[in-house]
Scaffold this active site. Sequence first.
Site, PDB file in Angstrom:
ATOM      1  N   THR A 169     -12.604 -44.279 143.261  1.00 24.17           N
ATOM      2  CA  THR A 169     -11.178 -44.102 142.952  1.00 24.17           C
ATOM      3  C   THR A 169     -10.870 -42.651 142.574  1.00 24.17           C
ATOM      4  O   THR A 169      -9.711 -42.264 142.543  1.00 24.17           O
ATOM      5  CB  THR A 169     -10.735 -45.025 141.781  1.00 24.17           C
ATOM      6  OG1 THR A 169     -11.603 -44.804 140.669  1.00 24.17           O
ATOM      7  CG2 THR A 169     -10.811 -46.497 142.190  1.00 24.17           C
ATOM      8  N   ALA A 225     -15.369 -43.202 133.037  1.00 22.18           N
ATOM      9  CA  ALA A 225     -15.453 -44.031 134.240  1.00 22.18           C
ATOM     10  C   ALA A 225     -15.361 -45.498 133.874  1.00 22.18           C
ATOM     11  O   ALA A 225     -15.962 -45.940 132.894  1.00 22.18           O
ATOM     12  CB  ALA A 225     -16.770 -43.775 134.963  1.00 22.18           C
ATOM     13  N   SER A 255     -10.380 -50.262 135.951  1.00 23.79           N
ATOM     14  CA  SER A 255      -9.293 -50.192 134.966  1.00 23.79           C
ATOM     15  C   SER A 255      -7.970 -50.829 135.397  1.00 23.79           C
ATOM     16  O   SER A 255      -6.919 -50.433 134.901  1.00 23.79           O
ATOM     17  CB  SER A 255      -9.052 -48.733 134.584  1.00 23.79           C
ATOM     18  OG  SER A 255      -8.652 -48.005 135.715  1.00 23.79           O
ATOM     19  N   TYR A 306     -10.134 -56.812 131.619  1.00 18.98           N
ATOM     20  CA  TYR A 306     -10.178 -55.360 131.426  1.00 18.98           C
ATOM     21  C   TYR A 306     -10.296 -55.024 129.931  1.00 18.98           C
ATOM     22  O   TYR A 306     -11.227 -54.338 129.493  1.00 18.98           O
ATOM     23  CB  TYR A 306      -8.935 -54.709 132.046  1.00 18.98           C
ATOM     24  CG  TYR A 306      -8.771 -53.270 131.664  1.00 18.98           C
ATOM     25  CD1 TYR A 306      -9.745 -52.331 131.996  1.00 18.98           C
ATOM     26  CD2 TYR A 306      -7.656 -52.836 130.939  1.00 18.98           C
ATOM     27  CE1 TYR A 306      -9.605 -51.002 131.622  1.00 18.98           C
ATOM     28  CE2 TYR A 306      -7.505 -51.514 130.575  1.00 18.98           C
ATOM     29  CZ  TYR A 306      -8.489 -50.602 130.913  1.00 18.98           C
ATOM     30  OH  TYR A 306      -8.350 -49.299 130.532  1.00 18.98           O
ATOM     31  N   HIS A 345       1.286 -47.913 138.191  1.00 19.58           N
ATOM     32  CA  HIS A 345       1.909 -47.429 136.956  1.00 19.58           C
ATOM     33  C   HIS A 345       3.383 -47.074 137.134  1.00 19.58           C
ATOM     34  O   HIS A 345       3.815 -46.688 138.208  1.00 19.58           O
ATOM     35  CB  HIS A 345       1.128 -46.223 136.421  1.00 19.58           C
ATOM     36  CG  HIS A 345      -0.244 -46.593 135.973  1.00 19.58           C
ATOM     37  ND1 HIS A 345      -1.374 -46.157 136.612  1.00 19.58           N
ATOM     38  CD2 HIS A 345      -0.657 -47.411 134.977  1.00 19.58           C
ATOM     39  CE1 HIS A 345      -2.437 -46.687 136.016  1.00 19.58           C
ATOM     40  NE2 HIS A 345      -2.027 -47.449 135.023  1.00 19.58           N
ATOM     41  N   LEU A 346       4.090 -47.202 136.032  1.00 21.09           N
ATOM     42  CA  LEU A 346       5.545 -47.067 136.082  1.00 21.09           C
ATOM     43  C   LEU A 346       6.006 -45.678 136.535  1.00 21.09           C
ATOM     44  O   LEU A 346       6.812 -45.571 137.467  1.00 21.09           O
ATOM     45  CB  LEU A 346       6.141 -47.396 134.693  1.00 21.09           C
ATOM     46  CG  LEU A 346       7.654 -47.221 134.600  1.00 21.09           C
ATOM     47  CD1 LEU A 346       8.377 -48.182 135.535  1.00 21.09           C
ATOM     48  CD2 LEU A 346       8.124 -47.422 133.157  1.00 21.09           C
ATOM     49  N   THR A 374      10.625 -51.878 141.361  1.00 22.09           N
ATOM     50  CA  THR A 374      10.926 -53.187 140.779  1.00 22.09           C
ATOM     51  C   THR A 374      10.725 -53.081 139.278  1.00 22.09           C
ATOM     52  O   THR A 374       9.642 -52.698 138.816  1.00 22.09           O
ATOM     53  CB  THR A 374       9.986 -54.270 141.341  1.00 22.09           C
ATOM     54  OG1 THR A 374      10.117 -54.282 142.759  1.00 22.09           O
ATOM     55  CG2 THR A 374      10.357 -55.647 140.800  1.00 22.09           C
ATOM     56  N   GLY A 416       1.203 -61.002 131.644  1.00 24.63           N
ATOM     57  CA  GLY A 416       0.377 -60.270 130.686  1.00 24.63           C
ATOM     58  C   GLY A 416       1.036 -59.048 130.071  1.00 24.63           C
ATOM     59  O   GLY A 416       0.370 -58.260 129.409  1.00 24.63           O
TER      60      GLY A 416
HETATM   61  N1  UDP Z   1       6.596 -51.495 135.192  1.00 28.00           N
HETATM   62  C1  UDP Z   1       7.682 -51.823 136.003  1.00 28.00           C
HETATM   63  N2  UDP Z   1       7.582 -51.558 137.348  1.00 28.00           N
HETATM   64  C2  UDP Z   1       6.490 -50.995 137.924  1.00 28.00           C
HETATM   65  C3  UDP Z   1       5.382 -50.658 137.093  1.00 28.00           C
HETATM   66  C4  UDP Z   1       5.488 -50.936 135.731  1.00 28.00           C
HETATM   67  O1  UDP Z   1       8.695 -52.330 135.508  1.00 28.00           O
HETATM   68  O2  UDP Z   1       6.465 -50.790 139.150  1.00 28.00           O
HETATM   69  C5  UDP Z   1       6.676 -51.755 133.743  1.00 28.00           C
HETATM   70  C6  UDP Z   1       5.584 -52.680 133.243  1.00 28.00           C
HETATM   71  O3  UDP Z   1       5.995 -54.020 133.315  1.00 28.00           O
HETATM   72  C7  UDP Z   1       5.406 -52.196 131.812  1.00 28.00           C
HETATM   73  C8  UDP Z   1       5.739 -50.707 131.877  1.00 28.00           C
HETATM   74  O4  UDP Z   1       6.478 -50.531 133.087  1.00 28.00           O
HETATM   75  O5  UDP Z   1       6.357 -52.819 130.973  1.00 28.00           O
HETATM   76  C9  UDP Z   1       4.514 -49.823 131.916  1.00 28.00           C
HETATM   77  O6  UDP Z   1       3.636 -50.323 132.924  1.00 28.00           O
HETATM   78  P1  UDP Z   1       2.359 -49.516 133.437  1.00 28.00           P
HETATM   79  O7  UDP Z   1       1.745 -50.321 134.532  1.00 28.00           O
HETATM   80  O8  UDP Z   1       2.736 -48.113 133.744  1.00 28.00           O
HETATM   81  O9  UDP Z   1       1.402 -49.458 132.180  1.00 28.00           O
HETATM   82  P2  UDP Z   1       0.811 -50.631 131.226  1.00 28.00           P
HETATM   83  O10 UDP Z   1       1.758 -50.737 130.068  1.00 28.00           O
HETATM   84  O11 UDP Z   1       0.700 -51.875 132.038  1.00 28.00           O
HETATM   85  O12 UDP Z   1      -0.519 -50.082 130.811  1.00 28.00           O
END
Ligand code: UDP
Length: 331
Positions: A36, A75, A78, A142, A188-189, A204, A286
């Site tokens: 990765t 590493a 994740s 995880y 990730h967001l 989304t 989750g």
């Molecule tokens: N999130 C979202 N749309 C996405 C990716 C993430 O709405 O395409 C939301 C997700 O539900 C969480 C927040 O953004 O509430 C952060 O998500 P991320 O996956 O970046 O990090 P996590 O908190 O899961 O470690």
Amino acid sequence: MTRVLITGGAGYVGSVSASAFIEAGHDVVVLDDLTTGHRAAVPAGAVLHQGTYVDGDALARLLETEQIEAILHCAARSLVGESIREPARYFGENVAGGVALLDAARAAGVERVVFSSTAAVYGVPESTPIPEEAPLRPINPYGETKRAFESALAWYGRAYGMRSVSLRYFNVAGATEALGEDHQPETHLIPNVLRAADGGPELTVFGDDYPTPDGTCIRDYIHVSDLAQAHLLALAATAPDDSRTGEPLVCNLGNGGGFSVREVLSAAEAVTGRTVPFTVGGRRAGDPPVLVARSSRAAQILGWQPAQPSLEEMVGSAWDWRRAHPGGYGE
Ligand code: UDP
């Protein structure tokens, strides 16, 4: 100056840390299997060994030949969703492989470890901000595997004198000029928001019916460069006579404040000057409504203060990196 092995040093957090360690005058050896990670993310000045920490014999030889004094163990597998589908991979690499790494370290006489842990060890917190003493109740493999490695580190410390700092990251974001986030697939967001702003698939938003002021989840975002500085401070705390790691040290790394998904969207629109197309979808399994760190321990014990706590700096630097690297690392 310390000779440090950074596992996962070709990944997002590992590469930014490798670069910060080199800048601080340390010698850096990167061990990464490049599944990765990206060869192009390994900073100039670091030696790259392509391989895996899971192979304890090979790792012990590497630690000896490279005369490693400390390990920054970044590493790991994740991805939360993947961990639920394939727990064998997570327990195999993160836990069994992690123990192989600790045994290789013992065999080679390396007694200093800084570990990339996660807020996922807490599961759904009873209250926020979350202190380090909060119960550890991970809700996915995880988080469970990270908790297991933290626990192994602590017992290895007591029995074998290993000195360690486990850093529980909250949401890592942002980029340096040269190094940024390039995951396949990207979950990730912030990268997904920026991809949507850049003409990619619309975002989304995973649920807007949470018990938060605007209905979307709140997370504690921390700049990847601030994380790298915390790693440097943690490394110093593992020095042989440093009383801070007489017992294994665990610190949250967050800003102690949170931003909602909608606030991240607005910041991205302000930074990019573009509209971010999005739809509101269902909740993601989750996802706790609010995850915010109590971060006073890292401040008090490590002397760590985030230098770039604003969403604009994190989203802005991620946007700059994206503009400069339209195809990511292109691998
Ligand atoms: N999130 C979202 N749309 C996405 C990716 C993430 O709405 O395409 C939301 C997700 O539900 C969480 C927040 O953004 O509430 C952060 O998500 P991320 O996956 O970046 O990090 P996590 O908190 O899961 O470690």
